[in-house]
Design a protein around this motif. Structure first.
Motif, PDB file in Angstrom:
ATOM      1  N   UNK A  63       0.805  -1.219   0.000  1.00 14.51           N
ATOM      2  CA  UNK A  63       0.000   0.000   0.000  1.00 14.51           C
ATOM      3  C   UNK A  63       0.832   1.260   0.000  1.00 14.51           C
ATOM      4  N   UNK A  64       1.765   1.343   0.950  1.00 14.73           N
ATOM      5  CA  UNK A  64       2.637   2.512   1.076  1.00 14.73           C
ATOM      6  C   UNK A  64       4.048   2.003   1.308  1.00 14.73           C
ATOM      7  N   UNK A  65       5.030   2.736   0.763  1.00 17.65           N
ATOM      8  CA  UNK A  65       6.422   2.313   0.909  1.00 17.65           C
ATOM      9  C   UNK A  65       7.336   3.490   1.226  1.00 17.65           C
ATOM     10  N   UNK A  66       8.487   3.149   1.794  1.00 11.87           N
ATOM     11  CA  UNK A  66       9.594   4.093   1.975  1.00 11.87           C
ATOM     12  C   UNK A  66      10.732   3.548   1.125  1.00 11.87           C
ATOM     13  N   UNK A  67      11.340   4.406   0.312  1.00  6.32           N
ATOM     14  CA  UNK A  67      12.461   3.980  -0.523  1.00  6.32           C
ATOM     15  C   UNK A  67      13.714   4.756  -0.132  1.00  6.32           C
ATOM     16  N   UNK A  68      14.829   4.046  -0.137  1.00  6.57           N
ATOM     17  CA  UNK A  68      16.135   4.633   0.182  1.00  6.57           C
ATOM     18  C   UNK A  68      17.132   4.139  -0.854  1.00  6.57           C
ATOM     19  N   UNK A  86      19.845  11.948  -6.986  1.00  9.39           N
ATOM     20  CA  UNK A  86      18.381  11.849  -6.968  1.00  9.39           C
ATOM     21  C   UNK A  86      17.775  11.655  -8.358  1.00  9.39           C
ATOM     22  N   UNK A  87      18.378  12.154  -9.452  1.00  9.05           N
ATOM     23  CA  UNK A  87      17.794  11.867 -10.761  1.00  9.05           C
ATOM     24  C   UNK A  87      17.770  10.372 -11.105  1.00  9.05           C
ATOM     25  N   UNK A  88      18.597   9.564 -10.463  1.00  5.33           N
ATOM     26  CA  UNK A  88      18.540   8.112 -10.658  1.00  5.33           C
ATOM     27  C   UNK A  88      17.387   7.522  -9.854  1.00  5.33           C
ATOM     28  N   UNK A  89      17.066   8.112  -8.716  1.00  7.89           N
ATOM     29  CA  UNK A  89      16.001   7.596  -7.868  1.00  7.89           C
ATOM     30  C   UNK A  89      14.632   7.702  -8.533  1.00  7.89           C
TER      31      UNK A  89
END
Length: 135
Positions: A63-68, A86-89
């Motif tokens: 449903x919801x995620x945190x990405x690092x 960040x442009x790769x993220x």
């Protein structure tokens, strides 16, 4: 409090889903300081998005995620901070949407941590995308 399961005993809630996708990129394929032609950047963006979707197809819908995002490096050379990668993220997150892990990449469904550069002596340079379910 542990929820009642209706069978006369309580059941501990399952742990949130966590996984790490490994990318064999020795450096970020797309960086904020790159000065490449727009068409070349578009090709790289598409490649990163497709690669992420392929790696993520084994992950269940969340449903919801945190990405690092972590760029693992093998030396202590001076590098720009995490904001440069960040442009790769962004295409990685789009690939997670393509894989059906989350419905959309809105801030309600995806929390993004600032990318990090982590020195690991003797490691092969690569990138890691950590995906953690938020309940």
């Amino acid at each position: 409090m542990t929820p009642w399961n209706g069978n006369g005993y309580t059941q501990a809630p399952a742990e949130p889903f966590v996984t790490v996708l490994h990318f064999d990129y020795p450096r970020p394929p797309i960086a904020a300081n790159d000065r490449t032609h727009w068409a070349h950047k578009a090709r790289l963006t598409k490649q990163v998005r497709i690669k992420t979707a392929e790696l993520a197809k084994r992950i269940p819908e969340l449903g919801r995620i945190r990405v690092s995002l972590v760029w693992v490096v093998k030396d202590k050379r001076r590098r720009d901070g995490g904001e440069n990668i960040t442009p790769t993220l962004k295409p990685m997150i789009d690939g997670l949407v393509d894989a059906g892990i989350v419905e959309d990449d809105t801030q309600e469904q995806v929390t993004r941590d600032m990318p990090l550069i982590e020195y690991r002596p003797g490691a092969v340079a690569h990138m890691e995308l950590r995906i953690e379910e938020i309940r």
